[in-house]
Design a protein around this motif. Structure first.
Motif, PDB file in Angstrom:
ATOM      1  N   ASP A   1       8.885  16.356   8.501  1.00  0.00           N
ATOM      2  CA  ASP A   1       9.436  16.094   7.313  1.00  0.00           C
ATOM      3  C   ASP A   1       9.379  14.731   6.853  1.00  0.00           C
ATOM      4  O   ASP A   1       8.796  14.106   5.572  1.00  0.00           O
ATOM      5  CB  ASP A   1      10.728  16.722   7.198  1.00  0.00           C
ATOM      6  CG  ASP A   1      10.665  18.148   7.307  1.00  0.00           C
ATOM      7  OD1 ASP A   1       9.373  18.762   7.057  1.00  0.00           O
ATOM      8  OD2 ASP A   1      11.600  18.771   7.657  1.00  0.00           O
ATOM      9  N   ILE A   2       9.657  13.793   7.765  1.00  0.00           N
ATOM     10  CA  ILE A   2       9.724  12.355   7.549  1.00  0.00           C
ATOM     11  C   ILE A   2       8.314  11.793   7.404  1.00  0.00           C
ATOM     12  O   ILE A   2       8.019  10.966   6.363  1.00  0.00           O
ATOM     13  CB  ILE A   2      10.358  11.441   8.638  1.00  0.00           C
ATOM     14  CG1 ILE A   2      11.717  11.828   8.720  1.00  0.00           C
ATOM     15  CG2 ILE A   2      10.233  10.247   8.702  1.00  0.00           C
ATOM     16  CD1 ILE A   2      12.547  11.433   9.834  1.00  0.00           C
ATOM     17  N   GLU A   3       7.378  12.057   8.390  1.00  0.00           N
ATOM     18  CA  GLU A   3       5.936  11.638   7.999  1.00  0.00           C
ATOM     19  C   GLU A   3       5.333  12.104   6.672  1.00  0.00           C
ATOM     20  O   GLU A   3       4.618  11.345   6.083  1.00  0.00           O
ATOM     21  CB  GLU A   3       4.915  12.197   9.237  1.00  0.00           C
ATOM     22  CG  GLU A   3       5.424  11.566  10.665  1.00  0.00           C
ATOM     23  CD  GLU A   3       5.178  10.016  10.650  1.00  0.00           C
ATOM     24  OE1 GLU A   3       4.264   9.566   9.867  1.00  0.00           O
ATOM     25  OE2 GLU A   3       6.048   9.388  11.408  1.00  0.00           O
ATOM     26  N   GLY A   4       5.695  13.481   6.407  1.00  0.00           N
ATOM     27  CA  GLY A   4       5.050  13.988   4.924  1.00  0.00           C
ATOM     28  C   GLY A   4       5.891  13.268   3.928  1.00  0.00           C
ATOM     29  O   GLY A   4       4.906  12.779   3.053  1.00  0.00           O
ATOM     30  N   SER A   5       6.954  12.809   3.978  1.00  0.00           N
ATOM     31  CA  SER A   5       7.551  11.883   2.798  1.00  0.00           C
ATOM     32  C   SER A   5       6.916  10.847   2.577  1.00  0.00           C
ATOM     33  O   SER A   5       6.736  10.012   1.734  1.00  0.00           O
ATOM     34  CB  SER A   5       9.111  12.080   3.038  1.00  0.00           C
ATOM     35  OG  SER A   5       9.584  11.363   4.118  1.00  0.00           O
ATOM     36  N   TYR A   6       6.758  10.113   3.995  1.00  0.00           N
ATOM     37  CA  TYR A   6       6.167   8.721   4.179  1.00  0.00           C
ATOM     38  C   TYR A   6       4.411   8.781   3.376  1.00  0.00           C
ATOM     39  O   TYR A   6       4.249   7.998   2.730  1.00  0.00           O
ATOM     40  CB  TYR A   6       6.012   8.336   5.770  1.00  0.00           C
ATOM     41  CG  TYR A   6       5.300   6.924   5.601  1.00  0.00           C
ATOM     42  CD1 TYR A   6       5.770   5.863   5.152  1.00  0.00           C
ATOM     43  CD2 TYR A   6       4.255   6.948   6.722  1.00  0.00           C
ATOM     44  CE1 TYR A   6       4.927   4.616   5.220  1.00  0.00           C
ATOM     45  CE2 TYR A   6       3.641   5.701   6.912  1.00  0.00           C
ATOM     46  CZ  TYR A   6       4.267   4.417   6.099  1.00  0.00           C
ATOM     47  OH  TYR A   6       3.501   3.396   6.216  1.00  0.00           O
ATOM     48  N   GLN A   7       3.858   9.893   3.771  1.00  0.00           N
ATOM     49  CA  GLN A   7       2.474   9.915   3.235  1.00  0.00           C
ATOM     50  C   GLN A   7       2.583  10.093   1.637  1.00  0.00           C
ATOM     51  O   GLN A   7       1.825   9.490   1.124  1.00  0.00           O
ATOM     52  CB  GLN A   7       1.740  11.259   3.890  1.00  0.00           C
ATOM     53  CG  GLN A   7       1.510  11.055   5.106  1.00  0.00           C
ATOM     54  CD  GLN A   7       0.522   9.849   5.676  1.00  0.00           C
ATOM     55  OE1 GLN A   7      -0.230   9.390   4.914  1.00  0.00           O
ATOM     56  NE2 GLN A   7       0.853   9.306   6.686  1.00  0.00           N
ATOM     57  N   ALA A   8       3.547  10.734   1.319  1.00  0.00           N
ATOM     58  CA  ALA A   8       3.873  10.960  -0.322  1.00  0.00           C
ATOM     59  C   ALA A   8       4.254   9.728  -1.019  1.00  0.00           C
ATOM     60  O   ALA A   8       3.460   9.242  -2.051  1.00  0.00           O
ATOM     61  CB  ALA A   8       4.812  12.066  -0.545  1.00  0.00           C
ATOM     62  N   ALA A   9       4.980   8.758  -0.393  1.00  0.00           N
ATOM     63  CA  ALA A   9       5.311   7.609  -1.057  1.00  0.00           C
ATOM     64  C   ALA A   9       4.102   6.593  -0.673  1.00  0.00           C
ATOM     65  O   ALA A   9       3.679   5.862  -1.979  1.00  0.00           O
ATOM     66  CB  ALA A   9       6.466   6.907  -0.150  1.00  0.00           C
ATOM     67  N   GLN A  10       3.284   6.730   0.268  1.00  0.00           N
ATOM     68  CA  GLN A  10       2.053   5.905   0.205  1.00  0.00           C
ATOM     69  C   GLN A  10       1.068   6.056  -0.932  1.00  0.00           C
ATOM     70  O   GLN A  10       0.390   5.225  -1.430  1.00  0.00           O
ATOM     71  CB  GLN A  10       1.611   5.891   1.586  1.00  0.00           C
ATOM     72  CG  GLN A  10       1.935   5.069   2.717  1.00  0.00           C
ATOM     73  CD  GLN A  10       1.096   5.025   3.835  1.00  0.00           C
ATOM     74  OE1 GLN A  10       0.730   6.310   4.394  1.00  0.00           O
ATOM     75  NE2 GLN A  10       1.015   4.086   4.575  1.00  0.00           N
ATOM     76  N   MET A  11       0.902   7.472  -1.044  1.00  0.00           N
ATOM     77  CA  MET A  11       0.034   8.060  -2.005  1.00  0.00           C
ATOM     78  C   MET A  11       0.276   7.568  -3.642  1.00  0.00           C
ATOM     79  O   MET A  11      -0.205   7.123  -4.459  1.00  0.00           O
ATOM     80  CB  MET A  11       0.008   9.505  -1.978  1.00  0.00           C
ATOM     81  CG  MET A  11      -0.930  10.000  -0.833  1.00  0.00           C
ATOM     82  SD  MET A  11      -2.596   9.511  -0.782  1.00  0.00           S
ATOM     83  CE  MET A  11      -3.241  10.627  -2.416  1.00  0.00           C
ATOM     84  N   ALA A  12       1.753   7.564  -3.791  1.00  0.00           N
ATOM     85  CA  ALA A  12       2.241   7.387  -5.165  1.00  0.00           C
ATOM     86  C   ALA A  12       2.403   5.699  -5.382  1.00  0.00           C
ATOM     87  O   ALA A  12       2.017   5.117  -6.499  1.00  0.00           O
ATOM     88  CB  ALA A  12       3.709   7.502  -5.224  1.00  0.00           C
ATOM     89  N   LEU A  13       1.992   4.922  -4.112  1.00  0.00           N
ATOM     90  CA  LEU A  13       2.133   3.329  -4.434  1.00  0.00           C
ATOM     91  C   LEU A  13       0.600   2.786  -4.325  1.00  0.00           C
ATOM     92  O   LEU A  13       0.299   1.601  -4.649  1.00  0.00           O
ATOM     93  CB  LEU A  13       3.074   2.819  -3.506  1.00  0.00           C
ATOM     94  CG  LEU A  13       4.321   2.865  -3.296  1.00  0.00           C
ATOM     95  CD1 LEU A  13       4.924   2.551  -2.131  1.00  0.00           C
ATOM     96  CD2 LEU A  13       5.135   2.288  -4.559  1.00  0.00           C
ATOM     97  N   LYS A  14      -0.328   3.857  -4.243  1.00  0.00           N
ATOM     98  CA  LYS A  14      -1.682   3.338  -4.344  1.00  0.00           C
ATOM     99  C   LYS A  14      -2.176   3.134  -5.609  1.00  0.00           C
ATOM    100  O   LYS A  14      -1.596   3.417  -6.608  1.00  0.00           O
ATOM    101  CB  LYS A  14      -2.526   4.611  -4.078  1.00  0.00           C
ATOM    102  CG  LYS A  14      -2.339   4.413  -2.181  1.00  0.00           C
ATOM    103  CD  LYS A  14      -3.764   5.435  -1.692  1.00  0.00           C
ATOM    104  CE  LYS A  14      -3.527   5.311  -0.424  1.00  0.00           C
ATOM    105  NZ  LYS A  14      -4.630   6.424   0.456  1.00  0.00           N
TER     106      LYS A  14
END
Length: 439
Positions: A426-439
């Motif tokens: 779950d933590i990794e999934g939220s991290y990937q979502a934050a990365q995608m939003a900041l691109k």
């Protein structure tokens, strides 16, 4: 001048004595007016059903009962308040006691009790058992009875306020309201058609030989910097044809001989310049929200950190705080931050100060919560989801960099604190979502 007035108003607003004192003075005026009205009251008017129509002994007994009852009720209310505030301070933080004391509704309720006690005391001393019934101040006695009824409803209202004040969501909303008011007051809104611009760095606008030829003015006061009158400093520097640099900002604690203002070129032999510069810096015993946006942010953070302590263990309160912090940070991203460089009318740099950047606000808002919530996956995930939602407000590269860096360190804290594969996923999934939003 405006900073000093606002600081005075903030002190009066959060002081528990100001409004009750005004209402106590009002009680004296009300007693004088009521007694004067009674002096010209015809006897037939005094027999109306809604007015007190008893004799002097009845009037004394009634007011004496109201007076003693109000004293007892006020004492009980104060005792209950102290108990509730002690519990709230241990769970939500002692600094929030000031928010409760600054609640105008609470001050009015206590002022109502004080007003009734003083009013009854002043009217009671005018009553004589030898009075004829026509000399009894019927209007004044009736007003005293009405104040007693008002106090009963005020007591119910106060218990309602007191019960809600110790609920964490209520405290969070109150502190958040103060934070948003400070943002609106201190930071101007950006023009829709104006492109965002990074504010100039202080060191880039100073003369190349500033450090070599500047003289140092060491502060003679100790305490928290409550306000800096930059416009006044610009006027002083322009008059003396100097450049002033401050190595502190509003909210910092300054000590004698450790914080300074630098004047270029060195003009310290001029005593008037030293006095004027120190007069433009307001130092006090307490940290205030006059020019310090981090003040209310730290209050919210304190609620979250206490909620995540082992003694309380309430991640739901922490996530509620993160929601409010995210909304406040989003508002900051849409506004112009406090400037660090101040020029005169000719565009010449006169004052260079220090002001928090967006990264500084992010650090204050998230660092302590991240450390306290490292073992709570729900808190870590919620922080990174908040960062992802903030991505839509990015206007400057510095904002994007600050969000990205916090997403990284929050992920590291979550990996260290996760106790299971599911939490890690779950933590990794939220991290990937934050990365995608900041691109």
């Amino acid at each position: 001048m405006l900073s000093r007035l606002y600081n005075l108003w903030a002190t009066l607003r959060t002081g528990f004595w100001f409004v009750p004192t005004l209402m106590a003075v009002g009680a004296v005026g009300l007693a004088v007016i009521a007694l004067n009205l009674d002096a010209g009251l015809p006897e037939e008017e005094a027999r109306k059903f809604w007015l007190h129509s008893g004799g002097p002994e009845d009037a004394r007994n009634l007011l004496s009962t109201v007076f003693s009852s109000m004293v007892t009720m006020a004492t009980l209310v104060i005792s209950i308040t102290m108990v509730v505030l002690t519990l709230a301070a241990s769970q939500l933080g002692p600094r929030l006691v000031g928010n409760f004391m600054g609640d105008l509704r609470t001050q009015i309720v206590f002022g109502t009790f004080l007003m009734t006690i003083i009013y009854c005391l002043l009217v009671l001393r005018t009553l004589d058992s030898e009075f004829d019934i026509s000399a009894v101040p019927h209007i004044a006695i009736t007003i005293g009875t009405a104040l007693a009824l008002i106090n009963l409803f005020a007591l119910l209202f106060f218990i309602h306020i007191l019960a809600r004040s110790i609920i964490s969501d209520t405290a969070i909303r109150r502190v958040n309201r103060d934070l948003r008011d400070s943002i609106s007051r201190l930071l101007p809104a950006k023009d829709e058609g104006q492109p965002p611009v990074e504010r100039p760095k202080a060191d880039d606008v100073l003369p190349a030989d500033f450090d070599e030829h500047a003289a140092s003015l060491w502060l003679s006061e100790e305490g928290y910097v409550q306000a800096i009158k930059y416009a006044h400093l610009v006027e002083i520097a322009c008059r003396h044809k100097a450049v002033v640099r401050l190595d502190f900002r509003a909210g910092d604690f300054v000590m004698r001989g450790s914080h300074k203002a630098s004047i270029y070129p060195g003009r310290l032999p001029e005593p008037g310049l030293v006095t004027e510069i120190e007069g433009a810096i307001l130092v006090g015993e307490d940290r205030t929200e006059v020019q310090d946006l981090e003040f209310s942010i730290r209050h919210l953070v304190e609620i979250a950190v206490r909620a995540l302590s082992s003694g309380i263990n309430d991640p739901f309160t922490a996530t509620a705080v993160i929601d409010r912090l995210g909304a406040a940070l989003g508002e900051l991203m849409r506004r112009e931050l406090q400037p660090e460089v101040f020029c005169d009318e000719a565009g010449v740099v006169r004052v260079v100060g220090r002001a928090p950047s967006f990264r500084d606000f992010m650090d204050v808002a998230f660092h302590q919560i991240r450390r306290a919530g490292a073992t709570h996956p729900a808190v870590i995930i919620h922080m990174r989801n908040t960062i992802a939602r903030l991505a839509v407000n990015v206007r400057l590269s510095s904002q994007r960099d600050a969000l990205y860096d916090h997403a990284v360190i929050i992920a590291e804290a979550g990996r260290c604190g996760a106790s299971g594969a599911s939490d890690m996923a779950d933590i990794e999934g939220s991290y990937q979502a934050a990365q995608m939003a900041l691109k």
